[in-house]
Enzyme design. Structure first.
Site, PDB file in Angstrom:
ATOM      1  N   SER A   1       6.881   0.935  -5.823  1.00  0.00           N
ATOM      2  CA  SER A   1       6.757   0.321  -7.143  1.00  0.00           C
ATOM      3  C   SER A   1       5.530   0.824  -7.898  1.00  0.00           C
ATOM      4  O   SER A   1       5.405   0.612  -9.105  1.00  0.00           O
ATOM      5  CB  SER A   1       6.695  -1.203  -7.014  1.00  0.00           C
ATOM      6  N   ASP A   2       4.604   1.484  -7.195  1.00  0.00           N
ATOM      7  CA  ASP A   2       3.410   2.035  -7.832  1.00  0.00           C
ATOM      8  C   ASP A   2       3.580   3.490  -8.251  1.00  0.00           C
ATOM      9  O   ASP A   2       2.615   4.126  -8.704  1.00  0.00           O
ATOM     10  CB  ASP A   2       2.210   1.936  -6.880  1.00  0.00           C
TER      11      ASP A   2
ATOM     12  N   HIS B   1      -3.300   3.577  -2.760  1.00  0.00           N
ATOM     13  CA  HIS B   1      -3.471   2.183  -3.182  1.00  0.00           C
ATOM     14  C   HIS B   1      -3.379   1.289  -1.961  1.00  0.00           C
ATOM     15  O   HIS B   1      -2.495   1.454  -1.119  1.00  0.00           O
ATOM     16  CB  HIS B   1      -2.395   1.785  -4.182  1.00  0.00           C
TER      17      HIS B   1
ATOM     18  N   GLY C   1       0.803  -1.212   0.000  1.00  0.00           N
ATOM     19  CA  GLY C   1       0.000   0.000   0.000  1.00  0.00           C
ATOM     20  C   GLY C   1       0.835   1.261   0.000  1.00  0.00           C
ATOM     21  O   GLY C   1       2.020   1.249   0.364  1.00  0.00           O
ATOM     22  N   ASN C   2       0.222   2.353  -0.410  1.00  0.00           N
ATOM     23  CA  ASN C   2       0.944   3.620  -0.469  1.00  0.00           C
ATOM     24  C   ASN C   2      -0.022   4.788  -0.593  1.00  0.00           C
ATOM     25  O   ASN C   2      -1.150   4.646  -1.073  1.00  0.00           O
ATOM     26  CB  ASN C   2       1.945   3.641  -1.633  1.00  0.00           C
TER      27      ASN C   2
ATOM     28  N   HIS D   1      -6.101  -7.097  -8.628  1.00  0.00           N
ATOM     29  CA  HIS D   1      -5.054  -6.327  -7.956  1.00  0.00           C
ATOM     30  C   HIS D   1      -5.587  -5.689  -6.676  1.00  0.00           C
ATOM     31  O   HIS D   1      -5.203  -6.096  -5.588  1.00  0.00           O
ATOM     32  CB  HIS D   1      -4.504  -5.267  -8.914  1.00  0.00           C
TER      33      HIS D   1
ATOM     34  N   HIS E   1      -4.471  -3.035  -0.571  1.00  0.00           N
ATOM     35  CA  HIS E   1      -4.954  -4.367  -0.915  1.00  0.00           C
ATOM     36  C   HIS E   1      -6.005  -4.775   0.121  1.00  0.00           C
ATOM     37  O   HIS E   1      -6.038  -5.930   0.551  1.00  0.00           O
ATOM     38  CB  HIS E   1      -3.813  -5.382  -0.940  1.00  0.00           C
TER      39      HIS E   1
ATOM     40  N   TYR F   1     -23.955  18.697   2.615  1.00  0.00           N
ATOM     41  CA  TYR F   1     -23.483  18.014   3.830  1.00  0.00           C
ATOM     42  C   TYR F   1     -21.984  17.762   3.782  1.00  0.00           C
ATOM     43  O   TYR F   1     -21.266  18.047   4.749  1.00  0.00           O
ATOM     44  CB  TYR F   1     -24.218  16.684   3.983  1.00  0.00           C
TER      45      TYR F   1
ATOM     46  N   GLY G   1       9.232  -0.931   0.140  1.00  0.00           N
ATOM     47  CA  GLY G   1       9.726  -1.952   1.055  1.00  0.00           C
ATOM     48  C   GLY G   1      10.015  -1.492   2.459  1.00  0.00           C
ATOM     49  O   GLY G   1      10.800  -2.121   3.173  1.00  0.00           O
TER      50      GLY G   1
ATOM     51  N   ASP H   1     -23.723   8.651  -1.630  1.00  0.00           N
ATOM     52  CA  ASP H   1     -23.097   9.868  -1.118  1.00  0.00           C
ATOM     53  C   ASP H   1     -21.648   9.994  -1.586  1.00  0.00           C
ATOM     54  O   ASP H   1     -21.240  11.026  -2.112  1.00  0.00           O
ATOM     55  CB  ASP H   1     -23.093   9.876   0.411  1.00  0.00           C
TER      56      ASP H   1
END
Length: 237
Positions: A95-96, A115, A41-42, A180, A117, A234, A66, A140
């Protein structure tokens, strides 16, 4: 840390420092909400060097590759240009990064990309099935179904191309990239993180609903009404 940013004006360096602080803090929200494991994730945020200048002068701040979430600090965040080249930092970018950079290049209104998972959203992505808009919360936040993007390999801008192709013209700030996982966008990194949290929540809830029977869809006119109210009244408070 490298000193490449010394070539930039003081206001740019200050903006990068602020973005590093923000992006570092927001990464803590991903494990807090159960959206990531290990180093996956990032979060990234765009830093505009010159709003009147060419897009290649834009920068982004993103998590290094990493590195565990407990090790992340503002100083470990890396700075890249919109060609995904490292501009400043001691570690390799995520890597993304190429995917994030492609999104910023082709969706100028986007200021943050996330991103993960996360389990339920990724399960829908594994089935290449959109999450149907069966909750007012979805109307919403997403303005309809959460769409599925194409399969793409990691390593170049292919994922970014799929994100842009799917979300360009869509009200959804989230896309489930096939096999993915979810990518989310927002006006800044905070908004993109919120979308990442919300996409997992609705993916989980609709999945549980399907165990009881087929969820009832919301009429498009009601989706439009709910979305307009939340986004323009809202949701602005």
């Amino acid at each position: 840390m490298s000193t490449t940013l010394d070539a930039y004006a003081a206001d740019v360096r200050a903006a990068v420092a602020d973005a590093r602080e923000k992006v570092s803090a927001l990464h803590a929200e991903l494990p807090r909400w159960g959206l990531v494991v290990w180093t996956a994730g990032n979060v990234s945020q765009r830093v505009v060097v010159d709003p009147a200048g060419p897009s290649e002068r834009d920068l982004l701040v993103i998590k290094p590759s990493g590195v565990t979430y407990d090790e992340l600090t503002p100083e470990t965040m890396v700075v890249c240009d919109l060609q995904a080249n490292l501009v400043d930092g001691d570690r390799a970018p995520s890597s993304d990064t190429a995917a994030h950079a492609y999104v910023y290049t082709h969706l100028p209104h986007v200021g943050g990309v996330v991103h993960t998972h996360s389990t339920y959203a990724t399960a829908w992505a594994a089935r290449a099935e959109p999450v149907p808009c069966a909750l007012t919360m979805m109307a919403d936040e997403f303005g309809g179904d959460i769409p599925v993007g194409p399969f793409a390999l990691i390593g170049d801008d292919s994922i970014g191309r799929g994100i842009v192709e799917t979300l360009r013209g869509s009200r959804s700030p989230a896309v489930l990239m096939r096999n993915h996982g979810p990518f989310t966008i927002g006006k800044d990194a905070t908004a993109a993180v919120k979308a990442a949290v919300m996409v997992e929540e609705v993916a989980r809830t609709v999945h549980i609903s399907r165990q009881l029977g087929e969820p009832l869809p919301i009429a498009q006119s009601d989706i439009d009404s709910l979305y307009a109210r939340y986004q323009n009244v809202y949701g602005q408070h």
